[in-house]
Each structure stands twice: as C-alpha cells, then as structure tokens.
Design a protein around this motif. Sequence first.
Motif, PDB file in Angstrom:
ATOM      1  N   THR A 104       0.832  -1.212   0.000  1.00  0.00           N
ATOM      2  CA  THR A 104       0.000   0.000   0.000  1.00  0.00           C
ATOM      3  C   THR A 104       0.864   1.258   0.000  1.00  0.00           C
ATOM      4  O   THR A 104       0.497   2.257  -0.627  1.00  0.00           O
ATOM      5  CB  THR A 104      -0.953   0.025   1.203  1.00  0.00           C
ATOM      6  OG1 THR A 104      -0.240  -0.315   2.380  1.00  0.00           O
ATOM      7  CG2 THR A 104      -2.104  -0.899   1.017  1.00  0.00           C
ATOM      8  N   ASN A 108       1.981   1.641  -3.500  1.00  0.00           N
ATOM      9  CA  ASN A 108       0.849   2.102  -4.314  1.00  0.00           C
ATOM     10  C   ASN A 108       0.602   3.595  -4.109  1.00  0.00           C
ATOM     11  O   ASN A 108       0.292   4.321  -5.067  1.00  0.00           O
ATOM     12  CB  ASN A 108      -0.399   1.291  -3.965  1.00  0.00           C
ATOM     13  CG  ASN A 108      -1.513   1.527  -4.934  1.00  0.00           C
ATOM     14  OD1 ASN A 108      -1.298   1.971  -6.057  1.00  0.00           O
ATOM     15  ND2 ASN A 108      -2.727   1.235  -4.483  1.00  0.00           N
ATOM     16  N   LYS A 109       0.723   4.075  -2.881  1.00  0.00           N
ATOM     17  CA  LYS A 109       0.550   5.516  -2.630  1.00  0.00           C
ATOM     18  C   LYS A 109       1.620   6.341  -3.328  1.00  0.00           C
ATOM     19  O   LYS A 109       1.340   7.393  -3.892  1.00  0.00           O
ATOM     20  CB  LYS A 109       0.575   5.788  -1.130  1.00  0.00           C
ATOM     21  CG  LYS A 109      -0.669   5.351  -0.405  1.00  0.00           C
ATOM     22  CD  LYS A 109      -0.557   5.633   1.076  1.00  0.00           C
ATOM     23  CE  LYS A 109      -1.750   5.098   1.844  1.00  0.00           C
ATOM     24  NZ  LYS A 109      -1.601   5.298   3.295  1.00  0.00           N
TER      25      LYS A 109
END
Length: 112
Positions: A102, A105-106
């Motif tokens: 995550t 992904n950010k």
Amino acid sequence: MDMFVEIDKVRKDFPGFKTVTKEVSSVELNGYQKFAVIVYLICFCAGIIVGNLFPVCGSSSNFFSVCTINEFNFSLMLFIWFVSLPICLFFFAIGHIIALLTEINKKLGKKN
C-alpha cells in the motif's frame, strides 16, 4: 592504517531513548498485524492455562496407578507457545507485506 582509527571515524553513537520511542510510536499496525499480536497474546495465556489444566503426574505410588502429586505441564505450555509463534509470525508478515504494497501504491499514485 590503524584499525582503531578507522573504527572511530565510522562509528556512530547508539540512538537515545527519545529517538527509539519516536521511531516505535510512529509505526502503525494494520489489521493483520493487530490480529497476529492479539492471537499470540491469547495463545500465550492459553498455554499457561492449558499447562495448568492438564498436569503431569509428579509421582505415583508403588502399588496403584494413581498420581499422588500433579505438576504443571511445562512441555504442553511450551508446545502451544512454539506452535502459535510461527502461525502468528506468518499473519504478521502478511500484514507487513500488505503495508509495504500500500505504501508503494501511494507513492506510485502520486507520480501520475
């Protein structure tokens, strides 16, 4: 070259208590990691309880097969602890991998 001079050049001091607490407190656990920690704490307590519920025979009389002294079952307690440890580490690792993905992904989302 003197080895100790090189060590003095490269050596860094140990981090202070405030630095360590800032780093530890800045880490947030996701659901999988919280689940793993809670399950291990439950299994830790359950190991102690089960070791007390299923005692081993400390000594028996010569003529009867009856236990005269019941002792705490350390082997059962340690078995429960050591079986729950890799299971909880597996869930903790999955949570860590998800947290890393995550975060990646950010970072990739900000570039677009």
